[in-house]
Design an enzyme around this catalytic site. Structure first.
Site, mmCIF file in Angstrom:
data_model
loop_
_atom_site.group_PDB
_atom_site.id
_atom_site.type_symbol
_atom_site.label_atom_id
_atom_site.label_comp_id
_atom_site.label_asym_id
_atom_site.label_seq_id
_atom_site.Cartn_x
_atom_site.Cartn_y
_atom_site.Cartn_z
ATOM 1 C CE LYS A 1 0.523 1.677 4.332
ATOM 2 N NZ LYS A 1 1.697 2.751 4.172
ATOM 3 N N PRO B 1 9.528 -4.482 -0.257
ATOM 4 C CG PRO B 1 10.636 -2.944 -1.554
ATOM 5 C CD PRO B 1 9.400 -3.645 -1.431
ATOM 6 N N GLY C 1 7.709 1.635 4.406
ATOM 7 C CA GLY C 1 6.766 2.297 4.216
ATOM 8 C C GLY C 1 5.522 1.906 3.347
ATOM 9 N N GLY D 1 4.937 -5.915 6.013
ATOM 10 C CA GLY D 1 4.643 -6.819 7.348
ATOM 11 C C GLY D 1 3.169 -7.011 7.347
ATOM 12 C CG ASP E 1 -0.670 -0.846 7.968
ATOM 13 O OD1 ASP E 1 -0.460 -1.594 8.741
ATOM 14 O OD2 ASP E 1 0.335 0.100 7.774
HETATM 15 O O1 C5P Z 1 -0.204 -0.344 14.431
HETATM 16 P P1 C5P Z 1 1.191 -0.802 13.947
HETATM 17 O O2 C5P Z 1 1.750 -1.695 14.774
HETATM 18 O O3 C5P Z 1 1.562 -0.971 12.543
HETATM 19 O O4 C5P Z 1 1.895 0.691 14.486
HETATM 20 C C1 C5P Z 1 3.557 0.811 14.420
HETATM 21 C C2 C5P Z 1 3.691 1.889 15.404
HETATM 22 O O5 C5P Z 1 3.602 3.213 14.490
HETATM 23 C C3 C5P Z 1 2.954 2.060 16.690
HETATM 24 O O6 C5P Z 1 3.464 1.232 17.693
HETATM 25 C C4 C5P Z 1 3.253 3.578 16.897
HETATM 26 O O7 C5P Z 1 4.559 3.900 17.346
HETATM 27 C C5 C5P Z 1 3.131 4.234 15.384
HETATM 28 N N1 C5P Z 1 1.434 4.645 15.212
HETATM 29 C C6 C5P Z 1 1.310 5.718 15.628
HETATM 30 N N2 C5P Z 1 -0.074 6.100 15.329
HETATM 31 C C7 C5P Z 1 -0.916 5.356 14.391
HETATM 32 C C8 C5P Z 1 -0.327 4.138 13.934
HETATM 33 C C9 C5P Z 1 1.144 3.851 14.183
HETATM 34 O O8 C5P Z 1 1.900 6.393 16.465
HETATM 35 N N3 C5P Z 1 -2.158 5.744 14.194
#
Ligand code: C5P
Length: 315
Positions: free
Chosen positions: A30, A115, A119, A123, A157
């Site tokens: 994405k 990759p 971003g 994963g 996501d």
């Molecule tokens: O939700 P996910 O595990 O993918 O998020 C990874 C990290 O990105 C979180 O631990 C947080 O530090 C940051 N994040 C955030 N706010 C979001 C999504 C992600 O601060 N809405």
């Protein structure tokens, strides 16, 4: 008269039969066409308004029956990514098993082209693929909405990667609703950086820089998607995490500049970076920009991709 490939009964049984053989699931990467980062919430996440867009750069998971849970992989990130309990794929399988009361048993093989730490939600894509694959393998019969609920417990996501297409994400990004764009295809060029960036580190840098937001509500972007004019869309792409990613990796500015010099209509950092995404007029234009960027040797790899494409799907 030719025999039908499946009698009516067999047709009825197909999902169950398929689940006993290997299940292959393809899942896209994405990009965020728009990413507005709001205030930090009590749970530490940031409130988001984002427009997700699934692009045709894919990982693939094959799931087979097994007596334990095993994960092997090939491609991007092999030897770097842990294949243990902390891998999002393993966590996804265990979460689905807990939700459905099924034993968490499967032999999974991951073929990675997306990759890592780029971003592009690679994963998260693999976790979405693992949910869809094991759902089919075990015949749990969960709806896509049910899977999205499990997905949300694993990462912000992941529900989008189950859905795919173009979608509005709110909450911490896990609440997704499809945006219907009338079947138009957009053409993108991706410049993948040498070294990945950690999402939490980029969010922390965003806070340390004062949490400044440039991306307003995505109304203009929504209108541009409906207009189907790449020149109009180019003016509406926005990412609040871009300044933070550039703060951590100032050299990415040269990549963004190179894409514009190569003729891209617009360039921005994808999500938390470091991949730079460029909008092209059409497929031919995308190929020209990609060739130019490759010649400049300003990044590890250059890819072209179209969007939107569907989310995690059984092949
Ligand atoms: O939700 P996910 O595990 O993918 O998020 C990874 C990290 O990105 C979180 O631990 C947080 O530090 C940051 N994040 C955030 N706010 C979001 C999504 C992600 O601060 N809405």
């Amino acid at each position: 008269m030719t025999e039908p490939l499946f009698s009516e009964d067999e047709e009825f049984d197909r999902p169950r039969l398929a689940a006993h053989g290997p299940v292959r699931v393809r899942v896209p990467a994405k990009i965020n066409l728009h990413l507005h980062v709001g205030p930090t919430r009590p749970d530490g996440y940031h409130e988001l308004t984002t427009v997700y867009h699934a692009i045709g750069l894919y990982d693939e998971i094959t799931a087979r029956r097994g007596d334990t849970l095993t994960l092997t992989m090939e491609g991007e990130g092999t030897g770097e990514l842990s294949l243990g309990e902390d891998n999002l794929v393993v966590r996804a399988v265990r979460a689905l098993a807990a939700e459905t009361g099924h034993d968490p048993h499967a032999r999974l093989h991951l073929k990675k082209q997306i990759p890592i730490a780029a971003g592009l939600a690679g994963g998260s894509a693999d976790a979405a693929a693992a949910l869809v694959a094991c759902d089919q393998l075990w015949g749990t019969g969960m709806s896509r909405d049910d899977l999205a609920v499990v997905a949300a417990t694993l990462g912000s996501d992941i529900p989008f990667l189950v859905l795919g297409g173009t979608a509005l994400g709110t909450g911490r990004g896990e609440l997704v609703s499809p945006i219907l764009t009338g079947g138009h295809t957009w053409h993108w060029v991706l410049a993948v950086a040498e070294e990945g960036l950690s999402t939490p580190v980029v969010y922390r840098a965003f806070d340390e820089l004062g949490g400044r937001t440039n991306a307003g509500p995505p109304d203009g972007l929504m209108a541009a998607l409906r207009q189907r004019d790449p020149e109009v869309l180019a003016g509406e792409l926005a990412n609040d995490l871009q300044a933070a990613a550039l703060h951590l990796r100032p050299e990415l500015q040269q990549v963004l500049d190179a894409g514009i010099e190569a003729g891209a209509l617009a360039g921005l950092i994808s999500g938390s970076g470091p991949t730079c995404v460029f909008l092209a007029e059409d497929g031919r234009h995308a190929a020209l920009i990609a060739a130019d960027l490759e010649e400049r040797r300003c990044c590890r790899a250059v890819r072209t991709a179209v969007g939107p494409v569907p989310g995690a799907r059984v092949l």
